[in-house]
Design a protein around this motif. Structure first.
Motif, PDB file in Angstrom:
ATOM      1  N   VAL A  31     -31.549 105.418   3.496  1.00 55.88           N
ATOM      2  CA  VAL A  31     -32.953 104.973   3.981  1.00 55.88           C
ATOM      3  C   VAL A  31     -32.884 103.943   4.952  1.00 55.88           C
ATOM      4  O   VAL A  31     -31.753 103.206   4.785  1.00 55.88           O
ATOM      5  CB  VAL A  31     -33.830 104.851   2.768  1.00 55.88           C
ATOM      6  CG1 VAL A  31     -34.033 105.779   1.689  1.00 55.88           C
ATOM      7  CG2 VAL A  31     -33.124 103.560   1.989  1.00 55.88           C
ATOM      8  N   MET A  32     -33.785 103.614   5.503  1.00 57.39           N
ATOM      9  CA  MET A  32     -33.842 102.589   6.762  1.00 57.39           C
ATOM     10  C   MET A  32     -33.405 101.055   5.982  1.00 57.39           C
ATOM     11  O   MET A  32     -32.487 100.275   6.770  1.00 57.39           O
ATOM     12  CB  MET A  32     -35.238 102.210   7.475  1.00 57.39           C
ATOM     13  CG  MET A  32     -35.775 103.721   8.146  1.00 57.39           C
ATOM     14  SD  MET A  32     -34.582 103.992   9.502  1.00 57.39           S
ATOM     15  CE  MET A  32     -34.579 102.568  10.527  1.00 57.39           C
ATOM     16  N   HIS A  34     -30.950 100.360   4.012  1.00 54.07           N
ATOM     17  CA  HIS A  34     -29.695 100.278   3.995  1.00 54.07           C
ATOM     18  C   HIS A  34     -29.046  99.565   5.377  1.00 54.07           C
ATOM     19  O   HIS A  34     -27.904  99.297   5.176  1.00 54.07           O
ATOM     20  CB  HIS A  34     -28.946 101.732   4.026  1.00 54.07           C
ATOM     21  CG  HIS A  34     -29.196 102.344   2.463  1.00 54.07           C
ATOM     22  ND1 HIS A  34     -29.711 103.486   2.337  1.00 54.07           N
ATOM     23  CD2 HIS A  34     -28.733 101.712   1.363  1.00 54.07           C
ATOM     24  CE1 HIS A  34     -29.657 103.787   1.071  1.00 54.07           C
ATOM     25  NE2 HIS A  34     -29.382 102.875   0.215  1.00 54.07           N
ATOM     26  N   GLY A  35     -29.690  99.591   6.330  1.00 50.53           N
ATOM     27  CA  GLY A  35     -29.213  99.017   7.551  1.00 50.53           C
ATOM     28  C   GLY A  35     -30.021  97.566   7.898  1.00 50.53           C
ATOM     29  O   GLY A  35     -29.888  96.921   8.789  1.00 50.53           O
ATOM     30  N   ARG A 246     -30.392  89.904  10.624  1.00 50.70           N
ATOM     31  CA  ARG A 246     -30.942  90.794  10.028  1.00 50.70           C
ATOM     32  C   ARG A 246     -31.356  90.103   8.566  1.00 50.70           C
ATOM     33  O   ARG A 246     -30.519  89.651   7.985  1.00 50.70           O
ATOM     34  CB  ARG A 246     -30.406  91.906   9.916  1.00 50.70           C
ATOM     35  CG  ARG A 246     -30.422  92.991  10.901  1.00 50.70           C
ATOM     36  CD  ARG A 246     -29.615  94.102  10.582  1.00 50.70           C
ATOM     37  NE  ARG A 246     -28.113  93.861  10.214  1.00 50.70           N
ATOM     38  CZ  ARG A 246     -27.363  94.822  10.107  1.00 50.70           C
ATOM     39  NH1 ARG A 246     -27.439  95.974   9.765  1.00 50.70           N
ATOM     40  NH2 ARG A 246     -26.015  94.645   9.686  1.00 50.70           N
ATOM     41  N   ARG A 358     -34.294  97.722  12.931  1.00 55.50           N
ATOM     42  CA  ARG A 358     -33.814  98.032  14.327  1.00 55.50           C
ATOM     43  C   ARG A 358     -34.294  96.930  15.145  1.00 55.50           C
ATOM     44  O   ARG A 358     -34.329  97.044  16.262  1.00 55.50           O
ATOM     45  CB  ARG A 358     -34.199  99.256  14.843  1.00 55.50           C
ATOM     46  CG  ARG A 358     -33.718 100.470  13.802  1.00 55.50           C
ATOM     47  CD  ARG A 358     -33.965 101.872  14.341  1.00 55.50           C
ATOM     48  NE  ARG A 358     -33.398 102.052  15.558  1.00 55.50           N
ATOM     49  CZ  ARG A 358     -33.356 103.286  16.253  1.00 55.50           C
ATOM     50  NH1 ARG A 358     -34.002 104.398  15.627  1.00 55.50           N
ATOM     51  NH2 ARG A 358     -32.690 103.344  17.388  1.00 55.50           N
TER      52      ARG A 358
END
Lengths: 360, 360
Positions: A31-32, A34-35, A246, A358
């Protein structure tokens, strides 16, 4: 994940015995989050990558590794950049790709010696866009004083990729006597932010969502190795440096506190959040402490040296808004606690994923 | 390239003044051939990347760079892996990602000291697939005797990416006295192939297209640093090493000949092409000389030392089928010419793109 049948993967995916490695959260799929650089990224590394890599993994596979080459200590780092959009107010994925890896190297106190650049290009992307991004990348490398020495180019089918993904890796030499790492945090350390926080993330989000806040918020992406060199040159005892990308300042401080088994006490009123970032975050329901940066650093400095370091930072273009945001405490090891404007306190947790995926 | 409107890129792509840099071929956009390792890849580097990078680019940005760290020579390399399918007979993108970068480092005569791993994961990809691939990656690193020391994980939206793209970068120390590079090719050098050619590319293609040739062709992906160490230990004068990946043996030899301003004369009958690869290539209209490998090397060796090197290779698992395929000549500098089975000759050109995209 494309449907297996479309590209012939179905016939070859022999996954018997390959289960989802528990205790990754409830989804058996990526899923998003994780980044996002938060708790879910940490779980992916801890429960999937490290066990899978086995004996080949040295240490904790963090943002930057220290490797000894013929007696010289080298800081080695890698980052892939998948920011959307590729070009945004204040920069592009090109300068971001240089600054991100340069900053990871600089957070060990090293100056970046060389970088590699690996492009994954999407079929059909205009060459003019790649030209613009590559020019930004070259200019950022020149500004940071590093050299691009090796590269790779791959092309993926139209509809995959997102125009361009860029990986940069690189290394730099850590000067003799410099030892900057989370384990060196000490009770009483002064915590300094090098400038305004939340700017890069809000710039990307505003641009992506077409939001306007009266003024265009431009990304503050910058290479911080010059600022770090200035700080080291003071001779001050700098214990920890970290670029809060992040997961923002919250993730950076939580990681340091967990590693050092110490707590961080912040004063919310002292956080350098510019009004336009505060307004945008308020409107969007975001907490600026969790918004990504890519041109700012957090420093943990011996309290007696804090004034010296701050004075040096203030005369550097990337440190002129540097300010003290808190201190290291023994009271709540592994936790970040902020004193609120109303006099209360709140725990600043490690984010699960990332509020804004992102952004780098 | 996704439609600009879909993801909000339209508003931000300020490309005024950013034209397609001529003389790139006829398309103003990226095409698959730009990632093929042939002439089009070379044009992209020469006409777009190098001018755009400007003063920041050191040298020719080839597969591997030699950097001096405190008096020690280090070979530094990067590669992104976008192979489709991710898992194939004989391996996966996981071991390919290790072997590709290890081999680029080994082609300078270095042993790989450390690697970084950067994953770009597609939202929705089953964790079980990532687990399998990461396990392959760890096992390949252990086999190659290198350590995974730093990493990065990004997630991109479902429908983009292709499950997983992996970048590995790394470096190794070049032993004292070892000087292996294309410029050291000499007239009369014996050209050796370490084993069967074309196997990896045909394995990927067969799997991708669901083709069967009586027997399953398995990729021969392997780390060659052990074989290189064995060859160097003979004390023989090894001039050039190259792993013939994208663009195959044809691209590797053309690049070396161009750099060295010398020619290569091959004997087609001596090329070590296994029957199943020959059959598959015949059926598909492919020339095995242009098919990618990822477990084979080409060596240019002083002729007096050729027997010594061959004998050492034959006792190593990755060199047991090593054979002489040609020699270096002065007649046609920059050109590779093959003597055909019928007694004629043909020019083996640098391929434009790649017959089989995304084989690594």
């Amino acid at each position: 994940m494309p449907e297996p049948a479309r590209n012939g993967q179905a016939a070859t995916l022999d996954l018997e015995g390959w289960a989802c490695p528990l205790p990754l959260r409830d989804s058996p799929n990526i899923v998003m989050g994780h980044g996002g650089g938060g708790a879910m990224s940490g779980e992916l590394i801890e429960h999937l990558f490290l066990p899978a890599f086995g004996a080949a993994a040295a240490g904790e596979m963090t943002d930057s590794a220290v490797v000894t080459v013929g007696g010289t200590r080298v800081a080695f780092s890698t980052d892939s950049f998948v920011v959307k959009p590729m070009i945004f107010p204040g920069g592009s994925v090109g300068d971001l790709a240089v600054n991100g890896t340069v900053n990871d190297i600089a957070m060990s106190g090293a100056q970046p010696l060389v970088l590699s650049t690996a492009f994954i290009l999407e079929e059909g992307t205009p060459l003019s866009i790649i030209h613009r991004i590559a020019t930004d990348l070259g200019a950022a490398a020149t500004t940071a004083g590093t050299k691009l020495v090796t590269g790779d180019t791959k092309v993926v089918d139209s509809g995959h990729g997102d125009g361009v993904y860029i990986n940069t890796s690189g290394f730099g030499i850590i000067p003799e006597g410099v030892d900057i790492r989370p384990q060196r945090a000490r009770p009483g350390d002064t915590i300094i932010a090098s400038g305004h926080i939340g700017v890069h993330g809000v710039a990307i989000l505003s641009c992506r969502e077409g939001l306007e806040f009266g003024t265009t918020i431009r990304s503050d992406t910058a290479a911080l190795n010059g600022l770090v060199a200035t700080m080291i040159a003071t001779g001050a005892d700098i214990h920890v440096l970290r670029d809060p990308t992040r997961g923002g300042v919250a993730a950076a401080l939580n990681e340091i506190c967990t590693t050092a088994h110490l707590g961080a006490a912040l004063d919310e009123r002292s956080l350098p959040i510019p009004p336009e970032v505060r307004d945008a975050c308020g409107l969007l329901g975001l907490d600026p402490l969790y918004v990504a940066n890519e041109g700012k650093l957090i420093a943990f400095v011996a309290p007696d040296d804090a004034d010296t370091v701050l004075a040096a930072m203030h005369v550097h273009p990337h440190g002129r808004d540097a300010t003290i945001i808190g201190e290291v405490v023994t009271e709540h090891p592994g936790m970040v606690v902020a004193k609120t404007a109303l006099g209360g306190t709140r725990v600043v947790d490690l984010p699960a994923g990332e509020q804004l995926p992102r952004i780098c």
